[in-house]
Design an enzyme around this catalytic site. Structure first.
Site, short mmCIF file in Angstrom:
data_model
loop_
_atom_site.label_atom_id
_atom_site.label_comp_id
_atom_site.label_asym_id
_atom_site.label_seq_id
_atom_site.Cartn_x
_atom_site.Cartn_y
_atom_site.Cartn_z
N PHE A 27 0.81 -1.22 0.00
CA PHE A 27 0.00 0.00 0.00
C PHE A 27 0.84 1.26 0.00
O PHE A 27 0.39 2.33 -0.40
CB PHE A 27 -0.95 0.00 1.20
N LYS A 28 2.11 1.14 0.41
CA LYS A 28 2.99 2.31 0.45
C LYS A 28 3.24 2.90 -0.93
O LYS A 28 3.71 4.02 -1.06
CB LYS A 28 4.33 1.94 1.09
N ASP A 29 2.91 2.14 -2.00
CA ASP A 29 3.09 2.67 -3.35
C ASP A 29 2.25 3.93 -3.57
O ASP A 29 2.66 4.84 -4.30
CB ASP A 29 2.70 1.63 -4.40
N THR B 55 7.69 0.25 3.44
CA THR B 55 7.98 1.64 3.06
C THR B 55 9.25 1.70 2.21
O THR B 55 9.30 2.39 1.20
CB THR B 55 8.15 2.53 4.30
#
Length: 435
Positions: free
Chosen positions: A106-108, A139
Site C-alpha cells: 500500500f505504500k506505493d 515503506t
C-alpha cells in the site's frame, strides 16, 4: 494549503515547505489548518468515477491552489496508475487490496505521489534534495521504486537487520542508482530515531536539503486517503448501502490517519478499527485513555512492529483530540503471532483466500468488532501487502506452496547491497557528512 506544527513552536508553512522539511524544527508534525468537506454531488456520482478521477477530486480539494489543475492531473496520472480492487470474501466482509502497485504494498500510493509532487516542486526551484527514510518493511521498497532515478533526488533507506522479510530486503537493497540502503543493527524504532535526529541536526541541515518519505511527511498521507473513497465508490457501484466499518492494520498510524482525513472530508464511515500486533500501544490507549509508548517487539507482522507510533498525535487530532471524542471514531484490537497464524489458516481453509500476516491481523480485528457490535454493517479490511512478500510465514502457516508473482520471485536472485550501520547517531551523521 497552510500547515502548522502540532507542537505550535514553529512557524506555519506552505505545502511545498512542509513536503521538503518533513518535520518542523520543533519536532512536531505538520497538519493542515483546514480540511475541506467535499460536496454531496461528489458522493452522489462517486460510483461512476475511476480511482484516478477520485484521487484528482480529493487532491484538488485538499491542495487548493498549491498545484495548478493541469499539473495536478499529471501528478495523479503518473502516480495513481494502478487499481485497488475490493474483493468480497464472506457475507458483508470485503478485502481492499492495496498491493497492486510496483512494490506490491500500500505504500506505493504515498511514495509514488510524493515522488511526483516533489519532482514537480524541484523542477520549479532547480534544487537537489536528499531523502532519509526509515522502514519496518514495505515503506523502503515503495520509496525505492517510487524515487528510483528521479532527477535531483538522492535516497537513503534505513532498515533493521534481520527484521524484514527476504523479499522486502531485496526490494530496497538491489536497485542501486540514487538509492542507498543502510542495514541498522537495531529495531525500526532505532532507525526512525536516527532519521528524526538527522532532521533536527543543524550541521546536516545546513549541508543538505533533507526530506523525509516516512508517513511523518504530510504528502504521504494525502494520497492514502484516496483509496478509502475508492472503496466506498466500489461498494456504492455494487449497490451496497450499509454503514461502513474500516479495519486498518496499524504500525505508525499514517494509514488510519489518512482514513480520518477522508472522514473529515465527508466520507461516511461508521467506525475505524485500529488493529495491531502485540505492539498494542494504541489499542491500550483506546481501552484506557493512557498512551504509553514502549520498545517495539518483533512479530511475524513486522511492518507493524512499532512501539512509539509517529502519527499518534495526528490520529488523535483528526479524531477529535479529546479521548472521549477519539473513541467515537476508533476502536482497537490486537493479535499475537499465534492468533495471526490461526486466522490465516482458517480464512484460507474456509474461503481459499491467502492473506499476509498484516491482512490477517486486520481480518481478526474486523471480525471481533463486527461480532461484538452485532449490527448489520459492511466491513472493509485493508490488505496492505501481497502475501508473497512473507513467503516463509505464509507457506509455513498454510502448509502448502503458494504462487509468487514474477516481479517478486525475480528479486530473490539479485545481490543485496547494504551498508552496515550502528544505532549511534554520531555514526550515522558521520556517514552522511562524508557523502
Amino acid at each position: 494549503m497552510i500547515l502548522y506544527s502540532t507542537k505550535h513552536a514553529s512557524p506555519d508553512v506552505s505545502l511545498e515547505e512542509a513536503v521538503f522539511r518533513g518535520l518542523p524544527p520543533d519536532n512536531g508534525l505538520y497538519m493542515p489548518y483546514e480540511i475541506p468537506t467535499l460536496p454531496q454531488s461528489f458522493f452522489d456520482t462517486i460510483g461512476d468515477l475511476s480511482i484516478s478521477e477520485i484521487a484528482f477530486e480529493v487532491a484538488k480539494a485538499l491542495l487548493g491552489n498549491d498545484v495548478p489543475e493541469g499539473d495536478l492531473k499529471g501528478i495523479i496520472e503518473r502516480s495513481i496508475n494502478f487499481e485497488a480492487p475490493l474483493v468480497g470474501i464472506e457475507p458483508n466482509k470485503y478485502v481492499l487490496e492495496l498491493f497492486h502497485g510496483p512494490s506490491m504494498a500500500f505504500k506505493d500510493f504515498g511514495a509514488r505521489f510524493m515522488a511526483a509532487l516533489m519532482s514537480y516542486f524541484l523542477q520549479k526551484s532547480h534544487q537537489d534534495i536528499h531523502i532519509l527514510v526509515a522502514t519496518s518493511g514495505d515503506t523502503g521498497g515503495a520509496v525505492a521504486q517510487g524515487f528510483y532515478n528521479t532527477p535531483g533526488i538522492k535516497v537513503t533507506i534505513l532498515y533493521p537487520t534481520g527484521k524484514v522479510s527476504d523479499i522486502q530486503e531485496k526490494q530496497l537493497t538491489t536497485l542501486g542508482g540514487n538509492v542507498t540502503a543502510l542495514e541498522v543493527d537495531g529495531t525500526f524504532d532505532d532507525c526512525q530515531s536516527l532519521v528524526k535526529q538527522a532532521f533536527l541536526d543543524q550541521e546536516l541541515s545546513s549541508k543538505y536539503n533533507l526530506a523525509s518519505a516516512n508517513s511523518i511527511n504530510i504528502s504521504r498521507l494525502i494520497p492514502q486517503s484516496f483509496y478509502y473513497f475508492n472503496a466506498y465508490a466500489q461498494l456504492k457501484k455494487a449497490g451496497v448501502d450499509k454503514p461502513v466499518v474500516f479495519c486498518v492494520p496499524s504500525g505508525n498510524f499514517g494509514n488510519l490517519s489518512a482514513g480520518l482525513i477522508a472522514q473529515r472530508m465527508g466520507l461516511p464511515v461508521k467506525m475505524f478499527v485500529a488493529a495491531t500486533n502485540i505492539n498494542n500501544i494504541v489499542p491500550n490507549y483506546l481501552a484506557s485513555g493512557v498512551y504509553e509508548p514502549r520498545p517495539s517487539q518483533e512479530t511475524i507482522s513486522n511492518a507493524m512492529d512499532v512501539g512509539n507510533p509517529s502519527n499518534f498525535i495526528r490520529m488523535q487530532l483528526l479524531a477529535g483530540d479529546a479521548y472521549e471524542e477519539v473513541v467515537k471514531h476508533i476502536a482497537g484490537d490486537f493479535s499475537n503471532d499465534d492468533d495471526t497464524r490461526v486466522t490465516m489458516k482458517e480464512v484460507y481453509d474456509k474461503t481459499g483466500y491467502i492473506m499476509c500476516p498484516h491482512t490477517a491481523v486486520a481480518y481478526r480485528g474486523l471480525n471481533s468488532y463486527m461480532t461484538e457490535l452485532g449490527e448489520d454493517v459492511t466491513g472493509v479490511l485493508l490488505s496492505t501487502a501481497h502475501y508473497a512478500k512473507f513467503l516463509d510465514v505464509v507457506e509455513g502457516t498454510l502448509g502448502t506452496t503458494v504462487p509468487i508473482p514474477e516481479r517478486l520471485s525475480a528479486l530473490l536472485s539479485k545481490e543485496k547491497i547494504a551498508i552496515p550501520m550502528s544505532t549511534k547517531f554520531s555514526d550515522f551523521k558521520n556517514y552522511l557528512l562524508q557523502l
